[in-house]
Structures are given as C-alpha cells and as structure tokens.
Write an enzyme that holds these catalytic residues in place. Sequence first.
Site, mmCIF file in Angstrom:
data_model
loop_
_atom_site.group_PDB
_atom_site.id
_atom_site.type_symbol
_atom_site.label_atom_id
_atom_site.label_comp_id
_atom_site.label_asym_id
_atom_site.label_seq_id
_atom_site.Cartn_x
_atom_site.Cartn_y
_atom_site.Cartn_z
ATOM 1 N N GLY A 109 40.887 50.212 34.541
ATOM 2 C CA GLY A 109 41.792 49.168 34.464
ATOM 3 C C GLY A 109 41.271 48.031 33.793
ATOM 4 O O GLY A 109 40.515 47.999 32.717
ATOM 5 N N ARG A 110 41.836 46.868 33.977
ATOM 6 C CA ARG A 110 41.349 45.786 33.130
ATOM 7 C C ARG A 110 39.717 45.365 33.343
ATOM 8 O O ARG A 110 39.191 45.226 32.187
ATOM 9 C CB ARG A 110 42.013 44.288 33.753
ATOM 10 C CG ARG A 110 43.546 44.249 33.926
ATOM 11 C CD ARG A 110 43.801 43.114 34.591
ATOM 12 N NE ARG A 110 45.264 43.040 34.736
ATOM 13 C CZ ARG A 110 46.146 43.737 35.787
ATOM 14 N NH1 ARG A 110 45.494 44.379 36.753
ATOM 15 N NH2 ARG A 110 47.387 43.637 35.773
ATOM 16 N N ILE A 111 39.240 45.768 34.428
ATOM 17 C CA ILE A 111 37.633 45.305 34.400
ATOM 18 C C ILE A 111 36.874 46.334 33.623
ATOM 19 O O ILE A 111 35.967 46.134 33.090
ATOM 20 C CB ILE A 111 37.188 45.278 35.786
ATOM 21 C CG1 ILE A 111 37.830 43.820 36.447
ATOM 22 C CG2 ILE A 111 35.849 45.134 36.016
ATOM 23 C CD1 ILE A 111 38.012 43.903 38.088
ATOM 24 N N HIS A 121 28.510 41.039 47.346
ATOM 25 C CA HIS A 121 29.770 40.966 46.873
ATOM 26 C C HIS A 121 30.094 39.784 46.168
ATOM 27 O O HIS A 121 30.986 38.846 46.554
ATOM 28 C CB HIS A 121 30.749 41.229 48.236
ATOM 29 C CG HIS A 121 32.300 41.686 47.693
ATOM 30 N ND1 HIS A 121 32.804 42.315 48.739
ATOM 31 C CD2 HIS A 121 33.033 41.379 46.735
ATOM 32 C CE1 HIS A 121 34.207 42.860 48.038
ATOM 33 N NE2 HIS A 121 34.072 42.123 46.827
ATOM 34 N N ILE A 122 29.499 39.459 45.195
ATOM 35 C CA ILE A 122 29.718 38.391 44.346
ATOM 36 C C ILE A 122 30.037 38.290 42.773
ATOM 37 O O ILE A 122 29.989 37.287 41.946
ATOM 38 C CB ILE A 122 28.415 37.360 44.362
ATOM 39 C CG1 ILE A 122 27.092 38.084 43.826
ATOM 40 C CG2 ILE A 122 27.878 36.848 45.865
ATOM 41 C CD1 ILE A 122 25.742 37.220 43.825
ATOM 42 N N ILE A 166 30.772 47.993 41.570
ATOM 43 C CA ILE A 166 31.416 46.643 41.719
ATOM 44 C C ILE A 166 32.808 47.017 42.213
ATOM 45 O O ILE A 166 33.648 45.901 41.774
ATOM 46 C CB ILE A 166 31.310 45.984 40.301
ATOM 47 C CG1 ILE A 166 31.993 46.542 39.339
ATOM 48 C CG2 ILE A 166 29.922 45.289 40.027
ATOM 49 C CD1 ILE A 166 32.067 45.655 38.004
ATOM 50 N N ALA A 167 33.148 48.029 42.746
ATOM 51 C CA ALA A 167 34.437 48.539 43.109
ATOM 52 C C ALA A 167 34.860 48.247 44.445
ATOM 53 O O ALA A 167 35.062 46.762 44.969
ATOM 54 C CB ALA A 167 34.725 50.003 42.992
ATOM 55 N N ARG A 168 34.428 48.634 45.460
ATOM 56 C CA ARG A 168 34.928 48.525 46.862
ATOM 57 C C ARG A 168 33.835 49.449 47.575
ATOM 58 O O ARG A 168 33.679 50.483 47.250
ATOM 59 C CB ARG A 168 36.256 48.662 47.331
ATOM 60 C CG ARG A 168 37.233 47.714 47.016
ATOM 61 C CD ARG A 168 37.019 46.449 47.533
ATOM 62 N NE ARG A 168 38.051 45.426 47.718
ATOM 63 C CZ ARG A 168 37.993 44.422 46.626
ATOM 64 N NH1 ARG A 168 36.864 44.380 45.921
ATOM 65 N NH2 ARG A 168 38.837 43.434 46.708
ATOM 66 N N ARG A 200 42.722 58.009 36.738
ATOM 67 C CA ARG A 200 43.624 58.674 37.260
ATOM 68 C C ARG A 200 44.851 58.931 36.147
ATOM 69 O O ARG A 200 45.173 60.087 35.995
ATOM 70 C CB ARG A 200 44.507 57.955 38.545
ATOM 71 C CG ARG A 200 45.369 58.696 38.988
ATOM 72 C CD ARG A 200 46.133 58.033 40.378
ATOM 73 N NE ARG A 200 46.596 56.782 40.269
ATOM 74 C CZ ARG A 200 46.882 55.839 40.945
ATOM 75 N NH1 ARG A 200 46.937 56.238 42.207
ATOM 76 N NH2 ARG A 200 47.294 54.475 40.692
ATOM 77 N N THR A 201 45.051 57.842 35.417
ATOM 78 C CA THR A 201 45.966 57.931 34.179
ATOM 79 C C THR A 201 45.080 58.014 32.958
ATOM 80 O O THR A 201 44.429 56.725 32.896
ATOM 81 C CB THR A 201 46.958 57.043 34.481
ATOM 82 O OG1 THR A 201 47.891 57.289 35.707
ATOM 83 C CG2 THR A 201 47.900 57.358 33.185
ATOM 84 N N GLU A 218 30.840 46.310 54.938
ATOM 85 C CA GLU A 218 30.138 45.006 54.742
ATOM 86 C C GLU A 218 30.602 43.943 55.583
ATOM 87 O O GLU A 218 31.842 44.216 55.845
ATOM 88 C CB GLU A 218 30.316 44.685 53.096
ATOM 89 C CG GLU A 218 31.887 44.610 52.569
ATOM 90 C CD GLU A 218 31.807 44.115 51.207
ATOM 91 O OE1 GLU A 218 32.536 43.247 50.763
ATOM 92 O OE2 GLU A 218 31.185 44.854 50.402
#
Length: 331
Positions: free
Chosen positions: A155-157, A286-287, A237-239, A178-179, A268
């Site tokens: 995606g964007r990031i 998570h910063i 850095i996702a989740r 995915r796409t 977390e």
Amino acid sequence: MMKKVLVARAVFPEVLEALRAHFEVESNRDDTVWSKSQLIERLQGKAGVFATGSERIDAEVLAACPGLEAVCNMAVGYNNIDVAACTARGIVVTNTPDVLTETTADFGFALMMAAARRMAESERYLRRGEWLKWHYDQFMSPDVHGTTLGILGMGRIGQAIARRGALGFGMGVIYHNRTRLPADKEAAVHARYVDKATLLREADHLVLVVPYSPASHHAIGAAELAQMKPTATLTNIARGGVVDDAALAAALKERRIAAAGLDVFEGEPRVDPALLEVPNVVLTPHIASSSVRTRRAMADLAADNLIAALGCGSRAGRPPTPVNAEALAAR
C-alpha cells in the site's frame, strides 16, 4: 442542543478545543485504557467517539450504545473496529491514512537498518562496558545497500519503503500483495511482483506492512520463517498478530534468521517474554508514526472526520477519509 462525543484517550489540547466548538466533549484526561464495560458506560448518550487502537468497538459495544453515529479512529489501521457491524447500524467509520505514510516509512527503514547492522545489540555491549578493543569481526552484519528488499503489503507505506530502498540504497525490490500494483506504480518504486514463497526465499531484508485481518493472522509463522535465508532480517511495522511472535523468538534464538526489528506485537503492550531474552532483535513500543507533525496531523484528521460525520463544519456529512462510505450513502 449540541451532540455529545467521547475522546477515548488523551490527545492534544488544541484538538479538544476544535471539537468543543461543535460538541459537548467528554475527554479521557487521565489517559486510562478502559475495559469494555467502562467504555460502554462512557459511550452512553454519545453520538460519536474519537478512538484509538486501544478501544475495541465491536458488536457488543454497538448494541449497548444505540445513539452512536460515528467512530473515528486516530490511526490508519482499524482492526479494533467491527466495520461490518457499524455499517449494518449506519454508523460511519473513519481512519487517518496518508498523513502518516512518509513518517512511518522513515521509521520502518530505520528499524530495518538497526536490526540489520546490529545497532541495539552493539549499544548494549558498549553500555555494559564490554568494549575493550577493536576486532576485525566485531558485530559484523549483513549489508543493506545493494541487497534485496522484500515487502509484504504494498500500500502507501510499502511503496514509500520501496522508494527508499531502491532510490536511496540501490536495493533490488520485490514485493507480494493481495493485488498486484499497476505497471506504472511498480515502475515508480522500482519493484517487482513475486509470489509469497519467492519473497520469503529471496529477500535479504523483509519488511511487513500488510494490514491485519483474519486472513493475515500469523502470515509469518514458523513455516514462513523456515523459508527465509539464515542471513535475512525481518521488520514488522504492520500490526501485532501478523507475525507469530513465539515462533519468531525461537527462530531468532536458534539463529535461523539473522535479526528482527519489531514495532508491533501480539497482545501489546504486552511483549512475549521470549523476545526480551534474545539479543538479535530491536524492539520499539509502536512508535512508527510518532513524529510531532505526524501525530498532530493524525489527531486533526480524526477530529475533522468526527466533526463532518456528525453533520457539522464546512464538510458536514462528508468526512475526509471514510472507511465505510456506504454508511454515509444510507443516511
């Protein structure tokens, strides 16, 4: 009569003032992380909530808060919100994309480099007073420049990280998503699409930027880690939940991959104790989006969304970044 809204965590005072121009605002000045029952209690009579990833807005919460009209997250991710349940009730959900892209990409790349070049490990060594002389193989590590950067989630990031790797460090960039991106977007970031197995096998430095969903839960587990090079690094850095943290700790301990950099964790702010015991991992709380300008932009956008979603301001009825635009259309 002004509508009432809840600001679920502490936020910039200027953002609270902007909301008070339109609403009666209840704010969480103590910055307490509320339980579900406490959240439900405070949402009574509220038309909207300024939320963060700490608040789980699920079907049970929605059923107990029939007056709720808008849930506006101060985050690009929204896996803390049951969007389908919100849509079914005509509740608008918004997030804060775009404003954090470059800052998060900066941090993700820095975290990857810190893990790859053993920065945290060597700093701890220095602080312990163990640096007594120079040695030719002291904290040798894989290079970053000229290696293969792998990105899961484009995606964007992900695209911003690809640009940094390709244009700043001369890295070959491969990705899986995915796409697949259109050809012009691939060309713009010098990235080549591959299947997931190839990504795992060929990446020297793998960065995860995929959104969390049931489909991406433990997208990187023991089986995937086994396919990576023993010299490779992994950066998340996702989740939390995209990586099986226990499996990763085992792989790091056994040096089945070289190193990891983690800004997000399962459950977390709790961190798997096994990750705290291995030296070859860089851990941050998570910063990734936490620059002054970006966090303020996120808060401002969340407030703008809430004001518009509840029919106020110059964009009344048209929040800037809706997640479920169909809920707006149904009004």
